[in-house]
Design a protein around this motif. Sequence first.
Motif, PDB file in Angstrom:
ATOM      1  N   GLU A   1      82.648 -52.015  47.968  1.00 52.50           N
ATOM      2  CA  GLU A   1      82.640 -53.433  47.608  1.00 52.50           C
ATOM      3  C   GLU A   1      82.304 -54.305  48.807  1.00 52.50           C
ATOM      4  O   GLU A   1      81.523 -55.236  48.718  1.00 52.50           O
TER       5      GLU A   1
ATOM      6  N   SER B   1      95.828 -50.134  41.364  1.00 50.38           N
ATOM      7  CA  SER B   1      95.111 -50.470  40.133  1.00 50.38           C
ATOM      8  C   SER B   1      95.155 -51.975  39.907  1.00 50.38           C
ATOM      9  O   SER B   1      96.197 -52.610  40.079  1.00 50.38           O
TER      10      SER B   1
ATOM     11  N   VAL C   1      85.844 -50.307  45.179  1.00 47.26           N
ATOM     12  CA  VAL C   1      86.285 -50.640  43.826  1.00 47.26           C
ATOM     13  C   VAL C   1      85.646 -49.634  42.877  1.00 47.26           C
ATOM     14  O   VAL C   1      84.410 -49.538  42.795  1.00 47.26           O
ATOM     15  N   ASP C   2      86.472 -48.858  42.219  1.00 49.96           N
ATOM     16  CA  ASP C   2      86.004 -47.825  41.279  1.00 49.96           C
ATOM     17  C   ASP C   2      85.031 -46.861  41.961  1.00 49.96           C
ATOM     18  O   ASP C   2      84.030 -46.434  41.364  1.00 49.96           O
ATOM     19  N   GLY C   3      85.317 -46.538  43.233  1.00 52.62           N
ATOM     20  CA  GLY C   3      84.509 -45.566  43.951  1.00 52.62           C
ATOM     21  C   GLY C   3      83.260 -46.125  44.597  1.00 52.62           C
ATOM     22  O   GLY C   3      82.586 -45.413  45.342  1.00 52.62           O
ATOM     23  N   SER C   4      82.937 -47.403  44.333  1.00 50.77           N
ATOM     24  CA  SER C   4      81.747 -48.018  44.932  1.00 50.77           C
ATOM     25  C   SER C   4      82.172 -48.967  46.054  1.00 50.77           C
ATOM     26  O   SER C   4      83.159 -49.693  45.917  1.00 50.77           O
TER      27      SER C   4
ATOM     28  N   SER D   1      95.523 -46.770  47.550  1.00 49.69           N
ATOM     29  CA  SER D   1      94.797 -47.225  46.363  1.00 49.69           C
ATOM     30  C   SER D   1      95.769 -47.914  45.417  1.00 49.69           C
ATOM     31  O   SER D   1      96.952 -47.545  45.335  1.00 49.69           O
TER      32      SER D   1
ATOM     33  N   THR E   1      90.487 -51.884  33.663  1.00 45.67           N
ATOM     34  CA  THR E   1      91.327 -51.473  34.783  1.00 45.67           C
ATOM     35  C   THR E   1      90.455 -50.906  35.893  1.00 45.67           C
ATOM     36  O   THR E   1      89.639 -50.011  35.665  1.00 45.67           O
ATOM     37  N   HIS E   2      90.609 -51.458  37.101  1.00 51.43           N
ATOM     38  CA  HIS E   2      89.801 -51.054  38.251  1.00 51.43           C
ATOM     39  C   HIS E   2      90.707 -50.452  39.331  1.00 51.43           C
ATOM     40  O   HIS E   2      91.849 -50.879  39.497  1.00 51.43           O
ATOM     41  N   VAL E   3      90.186 -49.475  40.052  1.00 51.40           N
ATOM     42  CA  VAL E   3      90.921 -48.847  41.151  1.00 51.40           C
ATOM     43  C   VAL E   3      90.358 -49.384  42.458  1.00 51.40           C
ATOM     44  O   VAL E   3      89.160 -49.255  42.740  1.00 51.40           O
TER      45      VAL E   3
END
Length: 680
Positions: free
Chosen positions: A449, A486, A444-447, A484, A475-477
């Motif tokens: 999860e 959104s 989630v957002d590059g981290s 991926s 907004t989260h990716v």
Amino acid sequence: MLLIRQRVVVVIALSVMVFTATISVLIGLSSAPSAFAANEGFVVTSSDAPTIFSSRVEMDLVTILDSLDKITGVSPEVFAFSEWDSDTFVVRGVDFERISSVGPAIDDQVLSGLSDGSVPDALIGDRLLSRMGFDLPATIVLVGSYNSKMDLVRISDSFSSGSPLDDELLVPLSVARYLSDTPEDMASIIRLSTNEPAWLSGLLSPESARFALFDMHISKSEVVIGESITVSASVRNWGGSEGLISIDLSVDGVSAWQISVSIDPYSTESVSHALSFSSIGTHEIEISIGGDFPVSLSSCVDVVEPYIVMESPGSVMDGSTFSVKVYTYDGAPVQDAIITIPTPTPSTNTTDDEGVSELLADAVGEFTLVVDMTGTDYGSYDVVRKPSTIQVLNPSVYPDEFLPVVSAFSLSPLSIKESEESYGSAMVDNLGILTGVYELEVFVDGSLERVISIPLDSAQSKSVSFELDSLSSGTHVVQVGDFSMSLEVQPWFVDDSDIVRLVIRYGGSNSLSSAGSIPIYQAAKISQGNVAVALFALGAISGLLATLAIVSVFSKEVHEGRRRLGIIKAIGASASATRKLVFSQAFMRGLMGAAIGLVAGIACAIALVRSGVFVVFGHSLDFDISLGPLMMILAGAISISLVSALVSAEMAVRETAISSIRDLSQENISQIDIETLLRE
């Protein structure tokens, strides 16, 4: 006639001077803690902290305050004390990029000279530099005041702000946190500036009851007709008084339930209610409160026809067994369902108490599983197949290895409210014939999860699901494998969402003070009551001594003037004329003495402050007395002078003229010339 001599002026002046100087120092002492606010803006502290040094305010509050239009500057700061050559001083941890936004301003050229070396840079106030006698730049060791931790800082430059900061050493936040054992996500205080202080004070620490509605939950987002769901929400009273709030629950705009709840100050109560629906479709549920801070929360529930889900792998190897799971729309397992794979030699089995059935794939091809619900309670339900067909594969065409890949990813819903969940589903295929365990990573957002372990047989496809919750608004990716999507997280509160989040999380747990109103007991490790008693006692003793001195000198003057009063009465002066004579002389002597004493007292207080002998909480004591207290001292001195003189004179005029003259015959008083007396 001169009844009250000029020596009275000297006594009054000395008494008022001592009292004025004492009161000036006491007022400066009581306002000394404002130095920690740098005499600028407003200060947020934790309301339950016994002292300003033990205050802990969450750094998340900085982000929320930054987002409010009415806040013009925010500066999180951490306090520590250190010592150099037996001189204790304040170490203030700051964000050098933020401190000037609140004030006082520090020269940009001084701030731009700070560097990010291995030894942190620091700035020293000019008054502290004068006391320490450093030659800059200088590298010194700071020792924590409450622990044995030490840290090096390089004092690169000095500054002059015309504020109490000039008595302090400014260091990066990380240094002060280390010295004071303050967690990374905490600050001692948050200084801020706002163009509407009354608005902010009412928001963070109102005296009356104030309510906010939050954390709405619905037990199910999809139900069938007649099925019950539970709607719950929480209400917080962030005000300083107990209050009663009415909560309204409506369905499709029609009120369905109301309740009134009494909530203690700084407390939270939860309410819940059961609902059911009689019609298919999407229904909006809204829960709301009114009052000074009205809030409405809403969410939707889908009422559907009941259905059954049959879940199986997307592909299996020829000659292998595989599992099929059958469950209701709400996740309950279906037992005794008969499942068949229609190969030339069909494999049939019945689901167990967990809704699982084992089947054998014995022919290559694409097949649609058949489910028979006869004998269950779900015979009339529609069946949803996931996937719609199953592929039975020839193992000879697949490599002799374990080759997992993510072949599909979905996220539903793509827009949620805060505290709601979004559900992800991923399909993982093993393109080899060896079995293994695939670690599916969800970002989630590059981290990272979470990680999901998926055991896969040869050429097996398996679907896995997971929940995403507790995401902040925005907004989260979300990324799974090479896919991926959104995900939009909306705040529950469409209007002023940041303000609502602020009061729910921090309202009542923090207090807001102006820079000049931090009470001294928040800086001293003594109770509020003891400080008030100590300051009052010192002022009262000083005032009592001044009053006794003035009363004594006027009593002596009138007593020594009784012979003159007797002669005046003997030649026909009335009592009122005598009182008028005493009043005019007492007023003039009192006014002259009080004025001289005020000026001398102020000069004495300023001299004491500038001498540097008073250093309170690491800061030089400031002279801080306004015109109001000075006028009160002046009026008090004159009033005491008048009352003292008139009381003594009243006792004298009630004596007969002969007794006044006779009683004083033994006194060493020069003879009074009658002609002079009559002229006066």
